[in-house]
Design a protein around this motif. Structure first.
Motif, short mmCIF file in Angstrom:
data_model
loop_
_atom_site.label_atom_id
_atom_site.label_comp_id
_atom_site.label_asym_id
_atom_site.label_seq_id
_atom_site.Cartn_x
_atom_site.Cartn_y
_atom_site.Cartn_z
N ASP A 1 43.30 35.64 37.16
CA ASP A 1 44.59 34.95 37.19
C ASP A 1 45.31 35.18 35.87
O ASP A 1 45.02 34.56 34.87
N GLU B 1 44.10 31.29 51.02
CA GLU B 1 44.34 32.73 51.18
C GLU B 1 43.79 33.49 49.97
O GLU B 1 43.09 34.49 50.11
N GLU B 2 44.10 32.99 48.77
CA GLU B 2 43.60 33.65 47.58
C GLU B 2 42.08 33.58 47.49
O GLU B 2 41.41 34.55 47.13
N GLU B 3 41.56 32.41 47.82
CA GLU B 3 40.11 32.24 47.72
C GLU B 3 39.38 33.14 48.71
O GLU B 3 38.32 33.68 48.39
N ASN C 1 39.26 36.44 47.29
CA ASN C 1 38.26 36.44 46.23
C ASN C 1 36.86 36.63 46.79
O ASN C 1 36.08 37.45 46.32
N ASN D 1 43.95 32.56 40.68
CA ASN D 1 45.06 33.45 41.07
C ASN D 1 46.22 32.77 41.77
O ASN D 1 47.11 33.43 42.29
N CYS D 2 46.19 31.44 41.86
CA CYS D 2 47.22 30.74 42.64
C CYS D 2 48.35 30.21 41.77
O CYS D 2 49.36 29.72 42.30
N TRP E 1 41.37 40.97 39.64
CA TRP E 1 41.65 39.78 40.43
C TRP E 1 41.87 38.54 39.58
O TRP E 1 42.15 37.48 40.10
N GLN F 1 52.09 31.43 42.42
CA GLN F 1 52.58 31.04 43.75
C GLN F 1 52.81 29.53 43.84
O GLN F 1 53.80 29.08 44.42
N ARG G 1 36.89 40.47 46.14
CA ARG G 1 36.95 40.57 44.69
C ARG G 1 35.63 40.19 44.02
O ARG G 1 35.36 40.60 42.91
N TRP H 1 35.56 29.23 50.68
CA TRP H 1 37.00 29.24 50.45
C TRP H 1 37.76 28.19 51.28
O TRP H 1 38.96 28.11 51.19
#
Lengths: 295, 295
Positions: free
Chosen positions: B49, A161-163, A166, A248-249, B47, A252, A170, A186
């Motif tokens: 991390d 989801e984050e990828e 991105n 960014n993971c 974006w 989470q 992003r 991703w």
């Protein structure tokens, strides 16, 4: 004269406004000039080594010298003889050659086989990672080993989801196009397929009895060194992985895995046998002369 | 009325001063409220991390996803089959056990023998370090291997001078007293004695043809992983070292060794055989259950 008299308050007021404005502006400029030196997270420690430009480094300097003393705690440790084992020179040269050959076969492999891997091997490679040196012997690492298919899938959902965000929103066009050339996107199938996912957390600080925080000097460097030993141990056992740092993971995944706030995700390694049809980019490594200087 | 008339300009002026002062103060407060978000070195990249809180991480995100793609450059790389070598399960388990036993014997040793070490072994352990993965396959490491006695001594002078200042003036009493318990001080005899000093530099950026700078993503993590492989290779060859990060010496040592501005000293490892009477602190490592979580 009547006009002048009636204008005077206005003139004085305007003059005052201008003066105060100038005064406050000069104050502001002083503040701005100071700004580049301002560091929100580090206390004033003029002796720290600015050359490294790493906050981990800076924090470290507080209570330790440059050596990574391996201390168990506050009490003085007994010093014991070091049991050296020495190889004859020709054996030593051969061992160093063989180990290089083995490690040089290591590659980052993204195509893993779902075949099960003996748990004992996983235990041993994590034990090996745990032999790394660390700043003040804090051993600031936690290895979360995931084999549960549902947890692996949850991890995949978070990462993908984050990828996807991105990739779609992003990252710039050049970035995405660069990655297409590398056949990276991703979709991270290996997160479901690999029999084990190893999530490596760095403990940014420790918590001692009484709830007090204890600085973990050089925690990121220590955990990265430990990851180097882990990669060596995996290669030695005939297993493959790819060193990933999911974007960014961290927060989470930390919550998903129930890790405490002092732990930050540093790396995620899918571990298993290579798939029978696994491929790798046909790249080379720098020759010795490009990485070593002898004086 | 004449009094009132003569006071008016003064009154208006005072009122204006107060009003402008209040206005500018409220502006300043807004600026202050924004300050904690202000980052002097990183561009705005919402974006990234933030969990990793590492500038190396943040810079990385610009042009790569979380995978450490091993790309040779701009052109698309051919993908070739990965030549897997697999061990039978019992061999695999035994290999993982043996490698753990070998690595678990590694200790940070500060007492080195001056005996010469075959140069071929040094070459092989550096080659092994160079097999580490790195962000975007940038291989951002330089290993400066020093055997020249005069250069070793110059390094010792730089390190000891800085360390003595650290001990005498920069460190607090508690710090110094902690280190006394660990029998550590600013005298670093091993810097003269060890047949080799390996100074590991991280290349914070690369310079491509035309003089343009090229970001080295995750350079510190990559070089630390490579140091992990170096430690494994040294242990495998029967050599010892101690992982040190000399405080405040980076810039001086970089100049002494003639390294370019994009290289920052990350670690200094004295390498050799252990001295016959070498001792180590009698410490233990965390058991597997303390470093591994299985889900």
């Amino acid at each position: 004269m009547a006009l002048l008299s009636s204008l005077t308050p206005l003139f004085v007021a305007a003059l005052c406004v201008v003066l105060v404005f100038l005064f406050k502006s000069s104050q502001k400029k002083e503040n701005e000039a100071v700004k580049p030196e301002w560091k929100p997270t580090a206390e004033s420690r003029p002796w720290v080594d600015e050359d490294l430009q790493d906050d981990t480094e800076i924090r470290h300097k507080d209570e330790e010298d440059g050596d990574w003393v391996e201390s168990g705690g506050e009490e003085e440790l007994a010093h014991v003889p070091y049991p050296a084992s020495r190889y004859p020179v020709e054996v030593m040269v051969q061992r160093s050659q063989d180990f290089y050959s083995l490690m040089n076969q290591r590659r980052s492999v993204r195509f893993l086989s779902p075949e099960p891997v003996p748990r004992q091997v996983i235990d041993n490679v994590i034990r090996t990672a745990g032999t790394a040196p660390s700043g003040a012997h804090t051993e600031p690492w936690t290895f979360v080993v995931v084999s549960d298919p549902e947890v692996k899938h949850q991890i995949r959902l978070v990462v993908e989801e984050e990828e996807e965000v991105n990739y779609r929103h992003r990252m710039g066009d050049k970035w995405v196009s660069d990655l297409q050339r590398l056949r990276t996107n991703w979709v991270k199938q290996y997160l479901d397929v690999a029999p084990y996912l190893v999530l490596i957390f760095k403990q940014t600080y420790g918590v001692v009895a009484g709830g007090q925080k204890k600085t973990h000097y050089y925690n990121e460097i220590s955990v990265s060194i430990s990851c180097g030993l882990l990669l060596a141990a995996l290669q030695n056992a005939g297993l493959v992985t790819v060193t990933t740092t999911p974007l960014n993971c961290g927060p989470q995944l930390r919550l998903l895995l129930g890790r405490p706030a002092n732990e930050k995700l540093l790396m995620l390694l899918p571990v298993g046998y290579p798939a029978p049809d696994a491929t790798v980019p046909d790249l080379t490594r720098k020759p010795l002369d490009d990485i070593m200087v002898h004086l």
